[in-house]
Design an enzyme around this catalytic site. Structure first.
Site, PDB file in Angstrom:
ATOM      1  N   GLU A 147     -24.342   9.798  45.844  1.00  0.00           N
ATOM      2  CA  GLU A 147     -24.634  11.100  45.258  1.00  0.00           C
ATOM      3  C   GLU A 147     -24.808  12.201  46.298  1.00  0.00           C
ATOM      4  OE1 GLU A 147     -28.059  10.148  42.914  1.00  0.00           O
ATOM      5  OE2 GLU A 147     -26.877   9.718  41.116  1.00  0.00           O
TER       6      GLU A 147
ATOM      7  N   GLU B  45     -27.685 -12.463  49.133  1.00  0.00           N
ATOM      8  CA  GLU B  45     -28.994 -11.893  49.482  1.00  0.00           C
ATOM      9  C   GLU B  45     -29.787 -12.785  50.421  1.00  0.00           C
ATOM     10  OE1 GLU B  45     -32.503 -12.848  46.494  1.00  0.00           O
ATOM     11  OE2 GLU B  45     -30.953 -11.669  45.504  1.00  0.00           O
TER      12      GLU B  45
END
Length: 327
Positions: free
Chosen positions: A96, A127
């Protein structure tokens, strides 16, 4: 390649039992039998506690932002690193920044364990891989001017912890954002931010309160950093990239709000400055042409207020040329 040794199930269970984000709430054991409106009210009440949890961490958040702005002002990058929901939130915040602040895509980067495909599909074992974190950062050619924010609700995700450790070893500034107190992630970072939101409505579903808390903190880190880098003028997004009709209309509105100029003057200024909002505002407020506006902004390193001050100083003998008061 160094082999990765998986912890046994009993060890993992013991670790989870210590995390507030994983705690079971027996009073909610019949939530599935409640009316829809009651469940919505319950979730809304839980979400209302998140801002107070963030409030307690504001001094640590501010310190992390100041460090981030200082590094980025030297040409450094802001890199988010996380797995699962935490990684997705980092990628979201990074993605963004270009349309909002006209940053180069390389300035704010979101890394998610397992790569881009992990945004929509879980990548098994990603992960838990410290080696993957090291590789992802090495691919970026990380250096001492950069900032790495490790994100993990539990504060124990190997990918996020190793990202912070590896970055710190490379001289980068590091931030550890988690939702449990006394986390390994915060301990590994220069700046530890621990927003303790407590147990979730759905046990262990950290996309809920923990995810909301992380999004709020990431909003602060990127937005306040960009404010400090001169990407705004007052509370106006003067560095936005007008890539569609909505943003072109917003560009016009921002210039009008900053200058109180009529629509025709705003359109002319934007056209003469190739659609650059900041330049158009400077042209109107300082009564300078596009070339001069560009030079003043370059000299001010993109800070509109500084450019306006410089313009005012150079034309102090001609007060009638000054624009309206800055917001």
């Amino acid at each position: 390649m160094t082999s990765h040794v998986e912890p046994d199930t009993s060890q993992l269970l013991a670790q989870l039992a210590t995390l507030s984000t994983e705690a079971y709430r027996p009073e909610l054991s019949k939530i599935d039998e409640l009316p829809t409106l009651d469940i919505a009210r319950l979730m809304n009440a839980e979400d209302a506690t998140v801002t107070q949890a963030v409030l307690s961490q504001l001094p640590d958040i501010a310190a992390a932002v100041d460090g981030t702005a200082e590094r980025m002002n030297r040409g450094g990058r802001l890199v988010y690193a996380g797995a699962g929901t935490a990684g997705r939130l980092g990628v979201l915040d990074a993605s963004e920044c270009p349309p909002t602040f006209n940053t180069d895509p390389s300035q704010v980067v979101g890394l998610i364990a397992g790569g881009p495909s992990a945004m929509v599909t879980a990548v098994e074992g990603a992960e838990d891989s410290p080696a993957l974190a090291r590789q992802d950062l090495d691919d970026l050619r990380l250096n001492e001017h950069d900032v790495v924010v490790g994100i993990s609700a539990s504060g124990r995700t190997p990918y996020a912890i190793e990202a912070v450790r590896h970055a710190r070893a490379r001289g980068a500034l590091t931030v550890g954002l988690s939702c449990n107190a006394g986390s390994a992630l915060a301990a590994a970072a220069d700046h530890g931010i621990e927003v303790v939101v407590g147990p979730e409505v759905l046990t262990g579903s950290t996309r809920l309160k923990a995810g909301t808390a992380q999004k709020l903190v990431l909003n602060m880190i990127s937005t306040i950093t960009m404010i400090k880098l001169g990407k705004t003028y007052g509370n106006l997004m003067v560095d936005l990239r007008a890539s569609n009709e909505k943003l072109r209309a917003r560009s016009h509105r921002i210039v009008a709000l900053a200058t109180s100029a009529p629509d025709t003057a705003v359109d002319t200024a934007l056209a003469e400055n190739d659609g650059e909002v900041k330049n158009a505002i400077l042209s109107l407020l300082a009564s300078v042409d596009a070339e001069t506006a560009e030079r003043l902004l370059e000299d001010a390193h993109g800070h509109l207020r500084r450019a306006l001050e410089a313009a005012a100083t150079s034309t102090s003998a001609l007060p009638s040329q000054q624009g309206t008061v800055a917001p």
